[in-house]
Scaffold this motif. Structure first.
Motif, PDB file in Angstrom:
ATOM      1  N   PRO A 169     -42.973  13.760  25.263  1.00 53.79           N
ATOM      2  CA  PRO A 169     -44.061  14.392  26.019  1.00 53.79           C
ATOM      3  C   PRO A 169     -43.612  15.626  26.818  1.00 53.79           C
ATOM      4  CG  PRO A 169     -43.203  12.546  27.265  1.00 53.79           C
ATOM      5  CD  PRO A 169     -42.363  12.636  26.017  1.00 53.79           C
ATOM      6  N   MET A 170     -42.348  16.038  26.646  1.00 53.38           N
ATOM      7  CA  MET A 170     -41.850  17.148  27.473  1.00 53.38           C
ATOM      8  C   MET A 170     -42.359  18.502  26.968  1.00 53.38           C
ATOM      9  SD  MET A 170     -39.983  15.261  29.389  1.00 53.38           S
ATOM     10  CE  MET A 170     -38.721  16.166  30.244  1.00 53.38           C
ATOM     11  N   GLY A 171     -42.139  18.762  25.662  1.00 51.28           N
ATOM     12  CA  GLY A 171     -42.592  20.006  25.072  1.00 51.28           C
ATOM     13  C   GLY A 171     -41.784  21.221  25.513  1.00 51.28           C
ATOM     14  N   HIS A 172     -41.992  22.313  24.782  1.00 54.67           N
ATOM     15  CA  HIS A 172     -41.374  23.604  25.149  1.00 54.67           C
ATOM     16  C   HIS A 172     -42.472  24.670  25.079  1.00 54.67           C
ATOM     17  CE1 HIS A 172     -37.556  21.591  24.263  1.00 54.67           C
ATOM     18  NE2 HIS A 172     -38.030  21.298  23.078  1.00 54.67           N
ATOM     19  N   PRO A 173     -43.510  24.559  25.922  1.00 56.59           N
ATOM     20  CA  PRO A 173     -44.694  25.403  25.699  1.00 56.59           C
ATOM     21  C   PRO A 173     -44.488  26.881  26.018  1.00 56.59           C
ATOM     22  CG  PRO A 173     -44.936  24.169  27.730  1.00 56.59           C
ATOM     23  CD  PRO A 173     -43.688  23.654  27.074  1.00 56.59           C
ATOM     24  N   GLU A 174     -45.387  27.646  25.422  1.00 61.07           N
ATOM     25  CA  GLU A 174     -45.510  29.067  25.761  1.00 61.07           C
ATOM     26  C   GLU A 174     -46.539  29.153  26.887  1.00 61.07           C
ATOM     27  OE1 GLU A 174     -46.612  31.427  22.404  1.00 61.07           O
ATOM     28  OE2 GLU A 174     -47.073  33.184  23.595  1.00 61.07           O
ATOM     29  N   ILE A 175     -46.187  29.850  27.939  1.00 62.02           N
ATOM     30  CA  ILE A 175     -47.072  29.926  29.107  1.00 62.02           C
ATOM     31  C   ILE A 175     -47.344  31.389  29.444  1.00 62.02           C
ATOM     32  CG2 ILE A 175     -47.351  29.294  31.548  1.00 62.02           C
ATOM     33  CD1 ILE A 175     -45.504  26.970  31.131  1.00 62.02           C
ATOM     34  N   VAL A 176     -48.616  31.665  29.686  1.00 64.74           N
ATOM     35  CA  VAL A 176     -48.994  33.021  30.100  1.00 64.74           C
ATOM     36  C   VAL A 176     -49.325  33.001  31.587  1.00 64.74           C
ATOM     37  CG1 VAL A 176     -50.866  34.703  29.936  1.00 64.74           C
ATOM     38  CG2 VAL A 176     -49.756  33.885  27.876  1.00 64.74           C
ATOM     39  N   TYR A 177     -48.856  34.026  32.287  1.00 65.90           N
ATOM     40  CA  TYR A 177     -49.150  34.202  33.713  1.00 65.90           C
ATOM     41  C   TYR A 177     -50.010  35.449  33.840  1.00 65.90           C
ATOM     42  CZ  TYR A 177     -45.312  30.911  34.149  1.00 65.90           C
ATOM     43  OH  TYR A 177     -44.512  29.799  34.028  1.00 65.90           O
ATOM     44  N   ASP A 178     -51.271  35.232  34.230  1.00 67.94           N
ATOM     45  CA  ASP A 178     -52.225  36.328  34.246  1.00 67.94           C
ATOM     46  C   ASP A 178     -52.696  36.545  35.685  1.00 67.94           C
ATOM     47  OD1 ASP A 178     -54.089  38.193  33.626  1.00 67.94           O
ATOM     48  OD2 ASP A 178     -55.469  36.822  32.587  1.00 67.94           O
ATOM     49  N   ASN A 179     -52.109  37.545  36.342  1.00 68.51           N
ATOM     50  CA  ASN A 179     -52.430  37.813  37.756  1.00 68.51           C
ATOM     51  C   ASN A 179     -52.360  36.560  38.622  1.00 68.51           C
ATOM     52  OD1 ASN A 179     -52.799  40.616  37.884  1.00 68.51           O
ATOM     53  ND2 ASN A 179     -54.751  40.390  36.797  1.00 68.51           N
ATOM     54  N   VAL A 180     -51.259  35.840  38.484  1.00 70.80           N
ATOM     55  CA  VAL A 180     -51.062  34.588  39.223  1.00 70.80           C
ATOM     56  C   VAL A 180     -50.588  34.923  40.637  1.00 70.80           C
ATOM     57  CG1 VAL A 180     -49.718  32.461  39.323  1.00 70.80           C
ATOM     58  CG2 VAL A 180     -50.513  33.324  37.104  1.00 70.80           C
ATOM     59  N   ARG A 181     -51.321  34.437  41.618  1.00 75.74           N
ATOM     60  CA  ARG A 181     -50.958  34.750  43.029  1.00 75.74           C
ATOM     61  C   ARG A 181     -50.358  33.520  43.679  1.00 75.74           C
ATOM     62  NH1 ARG A 181     -53.777  39.582  44.465  1.00 75.74           N
ATOM     63  NH2 ARG A 181     -52.845  39.398  46.520  1.00 75.74           N
ATOM     64  N   VAL A 182     -49.172  33.689  44.241  1.00 78.83           N
ATOM     65  CA  VAL A 182     -48.564  32.620  45.046  1.00 78.83           C
ATOM     66  C   VAL A 182     -48.007  33.263  46.314  1.00 78.83           C
ATOM     67  CG1 VAL A 182     -47.958  31.011  43.193  1.00 78.83           C
ATOM     68  CG2 VAL A 182     -46.386  32.860  43.746  1.00 78.83           C
ATOM     69  N   PRO A 183     -47.838  32.476  47.379  1.00 77.30           N
ATOM     70  CA  PRO A 183     -47.310  33.071  48.621  1.00 77.30           C
ATOM     71  C   PRO A 183     -45.885  33.576  48.431  1.00 77.30           C
ATOM     72  CG  PRO A 183     -48.107  30.825  48.994  1.00 77.30           C
ATOM     73  CD  PRO A 183     -48.137  31.045  47.524  1.00 77.30           C
ATOM     74  N   ALA A 184     -45.542  34.655  49.120  1.00 76.51           N
ATOM     75  CA  ALA A 184     -44.173  35.202  49.037  1.00 76.51           C
ATOM     76  C   ALA A 184     -43.158  34.164  49.518  1.00 76.51           C
ATOM     77  CB  ALA A 184     -44.074  36.477  49.858  1.00 76.51           C
ATOM     78  N   ALA A 185     -43.618  33.243  50.370  1.00 80.01           N
ATOM     79  CA  ALA A 185     -42.708  32.203  50.878  1.00 80.01           C
ATOM     80  C   ALA A 185     -42.207  31.292  49.750  1.00 80.01           C
ATOM     81  CB  ALA A 185     -43.429  31.379  51.945  1.00 80.01           C
ATOM     82  N   ASN A 186     -42.848  31.348  48.579  1.00 83.74           N
ATOM     83  CA  ASN A 186     -42.407  30.521  47.442  1.00 83.74           C
ATOM     84  C   ASN A 186     -41.136  31.061  46.783  1.00 83.74           C
ATOM     85  OD1 ASN A 186     -44.749  29.191  47.976  1.00 83.74           O
ATOM     86  ND2 ASN A 186     -45.441  29.075  45.843  1.00 83.74           N
ATOM     87  N   LEU A 187     -40.706  32.256  47.202  1.00 83.54           N
ATOM     88  CA  LEU A 187     -39.463  32.819  46.642  1.00 83.54           C
ATOM     89  C   LEU A 187     -38.301  31.886  46.950  1.00 83.54           C
ATOM     90  CD1 LEU A 187     -39.312  36.646  47.429  1.00 83.54           C
ATOM     91  CD2 LEU A 187     -39.013  35.573  45.196  1.00 83.54           C
ATOM     92  N   LEU A 188     -37.460  31.659  45.964  1.00 86.73           N
ATOM     93  CA  LEU A 188     -36.302  30.800  46.184  1.00 86.73           C
ATOM     94  C   LEU A 188     -35.113  31.641  46.641  1.00 86.73           C
ATOM     95  CD1 LEU A 188     -36.516  28.476  43.052  1.00 86.73           C
ATOM     96  CD2 LEU A 188     -37.074  27.892  45.400  1.00 86.73           C
ATOM     97  N   LEU A 189     -34.494  31.224  47.704  1.00 87.30           N
ATOM     98  CA  LEU A 189     -33.269  31.835  48.245  1.00 87.30           C
ATOM     99  C   LEU A 189     -33.468  33.253  48.775  1.00 87.30           C
ATOM    100  CD1 LEU A 189     -30.549  30.382  48.454  1.00 87.30           C
ATOM    101  CD2 LEU A 189     -29.752  31.683  46.484  1.00 87.30           C
ATOM    102  N   GLY A 190     -34.356  34.024  48.180  1.00 86.23           N
ATOM    103  CA  GLY A 190     -34.586  35.399  48.631  1.00 86.23           C
ATOM    104  C   GLY A 190     -34.720  36.329  47.445  1.00 86.23           C
ATOM    105  N   GLU A 191     -35.337  37.484  47.719  1.00 87.53           N
ATOM    106  CA  GLU A 191     -35.568  38.440  46.639  1.00 87.53           C
ATOM    107  C   GLU A 191     -34.237  38.939  46.073  1.00 87.53           C
ATOM    108  OE1 GLU A 191     -38.636  41.175  47.729  1.00 87.53           O
ATOM    109  OE2 GLU A 191     -38.245  42.439  45.984  1.00 87.53           O
ATOM    110  N   GLY A 192     -34.174  39.048  44.761  1.00 91.54           N
ATOM    111  CA  GLY A 192     -32.966  39.586  44.125  1.00 91.54           C
ATOM    112  C   GLY A 192     -31.863  38.560  43.914  1.00 91.54           C
ATOM    113  N   ARG A 193     -32.167  37.283  44.184  1.00 90.74           N
ATOM    114  CA  ARG A 193     -31.089  36.283  44.076  1.00 90.74           C
ATOM    115  C   ARG A 193     -31.327  35.311  42.915  1.00 90.74           C
ATOM    116  NH1 ARG A 193     -29.180  34.500  49.954  1.00 90.74           N
ATOM    117  NH2 ARG A 193     -27.429  33.749  48.715  1.00 90.74           N
TER     118      ARG A 193
END
Ligand code: FAD
Length: 250
Positions: A64-88
């Motif tokens: 049930p895991m799959g390896h799907p193809e996913i499209v991101y179309d103008n997906v908005r998430v908070p900048a706080a969701n960045l992991l570790l920091g920009e560029g890392r």
């Protein structure tokens, strides 16, 4: 705001998967190529996230895991969701991929060992043209070569794991690369021999061998193709030994 398309997002079809880690370029002009990428958390149910299709490997859907193809179309998430920091993003990927790669090697050694044991059982039980397959010289050689190659790969993987434990993942980078180059190819060869010894049964659904082969084969590509690891390892070795005093060239 995220726009993009990603093939092969392993595990994303699993019902328990609710969060995607998306890596993308956020600073494509940065002269340091390792600081161009960032990672960000995207809840799977965010508007604009669309699973286009599952992608199979040699026809296996890995449910049930799959390896799907996913499209991101103008997906908005908070900048706080960045992991570790920009560029890392690259830094995070490097930290995770070493341990991930050695896990693939460990699993594949188990898979190859299982294939060898299955091959021995089949060779001992199957009689063709009046003799057990295990009495054929070429089958015996296949069995012996498989054992030797598994043990070589096992020791290399153990050495890499030991180095990781003692000195950390970064110090073990070259050994992990060596294991990632050696183990999947070894597993492909061993499983291929086991398939051959099983005859038609070896390619049917009556053994685990076809699925095992697919796993070993795609790991020669997944988490970095063989050639990329070979190039990186060679670069490191030349850096290490290339400038040494020319003792051997005398
Ligand atoms: C079943 C499966 C599951 C996957 N799951 C994930 C996942 O969960 N997350 C994720 O991010 N990715 C995933 N991947 C993607 C995988 O990491 C990539 O397919 C892999 O890194 C190779 O990239 P590519 O497909 O773009 O091949 P390319 O980069 O196009 O390379 C194609 C071929 O070109 C050659 N090549 C490439 N670079 C070099 C070089 N430097 N020198 C010489 N030859 C070279 C190699 O022969 C290589 O196989 C998955 C892939 C598969 C098959």
């Amino acid at each position: 705001v995220i726009n993009g398309r990603k093939w092969f997002t392993s595990g994303a079809l699993n019902k328990r998967c609710t969060l995607l880690i998306v890596m993308g370029k956020t600073d494509a002009d940065n002269p340091d190529v390792h600081k161009q990428q960032s990672m960000i958390l995207v809840p799977k149910d965010t508007p604009g996230v669309r699973i286009v299709r599952d992608i199979t490997a040699f026809g296996y859907d890995d449910a049930p895991m799959g390896h799907p193809e996913i499209v991101y179309d103008n997906v908005r998430v908070p900048a706080a969701n960045l992991l570790l920091g920009e560029g890392r993003g690259f830094e995070i990927a490097q930290g995770r991929l070493g341990p991930g790669r050695i896990h693939h090697c460990m699993r594949l050694i188990g898979v190859a060992q299982r294939a060898l044991e299955t091959m021995c059982r089949r060779a001992e039980s199957r009689v063709a043209f009046g003799r057990k397959l295990s009495e054929q010289g070429s089958v015996r050689e296949d069995i012996a070569h498989s054992h030797c190659e598994i043990e070589q790969a096992r020791l290399l993987t153990l050495k890499a794991a030991d180095k990781m434990d003692r000195d950390g993942n970064k110090a073990a980078r070259d050994l992990i690369a060596a294991a990632k180059i050696v183990v999947p190819s070894m597993a492909c060869r061993v499983i291929d021999r086991a398939i051959q010894v099983h005859g038609g049964m070896g390619v049917s659904q009556d053994t685990f061998l076809p699925k095992a082969y697919v796993y070993a084969r795609f790991i020669r590509i997944g988490d970095g193709p063989d050639q990329v690891h070979l190039a990186a390892l060679a670069r490191q070795l030349v850096r290490l030994h290339g400038a040494a005093a020319p003792r051997e060239s005398r």
